[in-house]
Design a protein around this motif. Sequence first.
Motif, PDB file in Angstrom:
ATOM      1  N   MET A 155      32.451 -36.632   3.175  1.00 58.05           N
ATOM      2  CA  MET A 155      32.365 -36.147   1.800  1.00 58.05           C
ATOM      3  C   MET A 155      32.248 -34.634   1.727  1.00 58.05           C
ATOM      4  O   MET A 155      32.605 -34.025   0.714  1.00 58.05           O
ATOM      5  CB  MET A 155      31.172 -36.787   1.091  1.00 58.05           C
ATOM      6  CG  MET A 155      31.350 -38.255   0.742  1.00 58.05           C
ATOM      7  SD  MET A 155      32.761 -38.555  -0.342  1.00 58.05           S
ATOM      8  CE  MET A 155      32.321 -37.543  -1.732  1.00 58.05           C
ATOM      9  N   LEU A 156      31.740 -34.008   2.781  1.00 58.66           N
ATOM     10  CA  LEU A 156      31.620 -32.552   2.789  1.00 58.66           C
ATOM     11  C   LEU A 156      32.980 -31.874   2.860  1.00 58.66           C
ATOM     12  O   LEU A 156      33.098 -30.684   2.550  1.00 58.66           O
ATOM     13  CB  LEU A 156      30.761 -32.104   3.977  1.00 58.66           C
ATOM     14  CG  LEU A 156      29.315 -32.602   4.008  1.00 58.66           C
ATOM     15  CD1 LEU A 156      28.620 -32.130   5.278  1.00 58.66           C
ATOM     16  CD2 LEU A 156      28.549 -32.125   2.775  1.00 58.66           C
ATOM     17  N   LEU A 157      33.998 -32.623   3.270  1.00 61.12           N
ATOM     18  CA  LEU A 157      35.324 -32.037   3.478  1.00 61.12           C
ATOM     19  C   LEU A 157      36.286 -32.272   2.321  1.00 61.12           C
ATOM     20  O   LEU A 157      37.372 -31.699   2.298  1.00 61.12           O
ATOM     21  CB  LEU A 157      35.936 -32.614   4.764  1.00 61.12           C
ATOM     22  CG  LEU A 157      35.073 -32.515   6.033  1.00 61.12           C
ATOM     23  CD1 LEU A 157      35.769 -33.193   7.204  1.00 61.12           C
ATOM     24  CD2 LEU A 157      34.763 -31.059   6.349  1.00 61.12           C
ATOM     25  N   VAL A 158      35.909 -33.128   1.376  1.00 58.80           N
ATOM     26  CA  VAL A 158      36.824 -33.456   0.285  1.00 58.80           C
ATOM     27  C   VAL A 158      36.744 -32.385  -0.790  1.00 58.80           C
ATOM     28  O   VAL A 158      35.728 -31.678  -0.926  1.00 58.80           O
ATOM     29  CB  VAL A 158      36.505 -34.841  -0.311  1.00 58.80           C
ATOM     30  CG1 VAL A 158      36.580 -35.922   0.763  1.00 58.80           C
ATOM     31  CG2 VAL A 158      35.134 -34.838  -0.980  1.00 58.80           C
ATOM     32  N   PRO A 159      37.801 -32.213  -1.598  1.00 52.23           N
ATOM     33  CA  PRO A 159      37.773 -31.224  -2.693  1.00 52.23           C
ATOM     34  C   PRO A 159      36.682 -31.559  -3.707  1.00 52.23           C
ATOM     35  O   PRO A 159      36.333 -32.726  -3.918  1.00 52.23           O
ATOM     36  CB  PRO A 159      39.171 -31.350  -3.319  1.00 52.23           C
ATOM     37  CG  PRO A 159      40.023 -31.960  -2.259  1.00 52.23           C
ATOM     38  CD  PRO A 159      39.111 -32.853  -1.452  1.00 52.23           C
ATOM     39  N   ALA A 160      36.168 -30.534  -4.352  1.00 56.98           N
ATOM     40  CA  ALA A 160      35.078 -30.716  -5.310  1.00 56.98           C
ATOM     41  C   ALA A 160      35.479 -31.612  -6.468  1.00 56.98           C
ATOM     42  O   ALA A 160      34.643 -32.323  -7.029  1.00 56.98           O
ATOM     43  CB  ALA A 160      34.614 -29.352  -5.832  1.00 56.98           C
TER      44      ALA A 160
END
Length: 375
Positions: A155-160
């Motif tokens: 989840m830290l790598l997905v777009p906001a």
Amino acid sequence: MAGRDSGEPHRTSTPLELFFDLCFVVAVAQASGSLHRALESGDHATGVLRFALVFFTIWWAWMNFTWFASAYDPDDVPYRLSVLLQITGSLVLAAGVDRAFEAGDLTVITVGYVVLRTALAALWLRAALADPARRRTALRFASGVAACQLGWVGMLLVPAAVRLPGIVVMILAELSVPVWAQSAGMTPWHPGHIAERYGLFTLIVLGESVAAATVAVRGAFDRHHGTGSLWALAAGGLLMAFAMWWLYFARPAHTLLATTHQDHRRRFPWAYGHYLVFASATAEGAGLAFYADHVTRHTTATSAAAGAAVTVPAAVFLMTVWAVHLRPHRKSPAERIAFPAAAAGILAASWSGAPAPASGVLLTAVAAVAGVRRR
């Protein structure tokens, strides 16, 4: 690590479990304080949403360990070290609460979660090796915990823009792991032990609520040297805390867990429903602190908005405690009317100008109804 006896007499919380709870107080206090600051700055909707997410991580980490320890607790050196490692993860998680509230940054919280969940998955693998009868259940727990943790890191790598839907999916996945795992066989958890553990965490969040409100009211008194509204807020907040404690402990939870709630369809709603019990009790402290700011003109919020910060958590606490904790004991007509009516009255008190005393009186009245019905 053989399973504990689910009928073991005189089973109580261990000093290590109490130490575990004590360290989680830090995270609970951080969540309450951050919610107060979000309300004070006028960021109400985002603040409440972030509080709900942050508190979910705190509650879920605590609950995962609590149910595991109720079933498997050899109290040997490897077990103690793994629990201390989980405590370390909880403190890292607490350190990331402010960043999560201020900027929506979940990095530090995720790091703490990695430490917590890695240690928990290792304990489930150890249980799978030592308890052949429940190996399938333990392996499902271990794999589910590990998979969910990989999801949180991802989840830290997905777009906001897609992060919020992703978080909702991850929460649903987390909640599904115990249901899926225990469909292969129930772990030997102890009803009396679980009831005590949940009761102790209820005391933690109620105590944090009292502490947060006390600090805020004391600061308001220092700035304004006391007003009638502040005295009413202090008295009403204390009455609310007393009534909330009385309501929660009005019925013994272990009688449900030892009988009807052995069934998954009843046990999981009881266990998961406590998220709202714990979160609303924690939010009550932030709400009372926010109302103290309103009384001393330290915020530009309207009177109704400030009142809702007090009444909404109280109404949620009342209805959730009734639904998952009290109503299964006895479905009397008096309680079916009294609890929803009191919750509606508490919400209406948002416009009363004295939401804390009004809510305290209503909570006390419904606690008296529950006490009379019990006798």
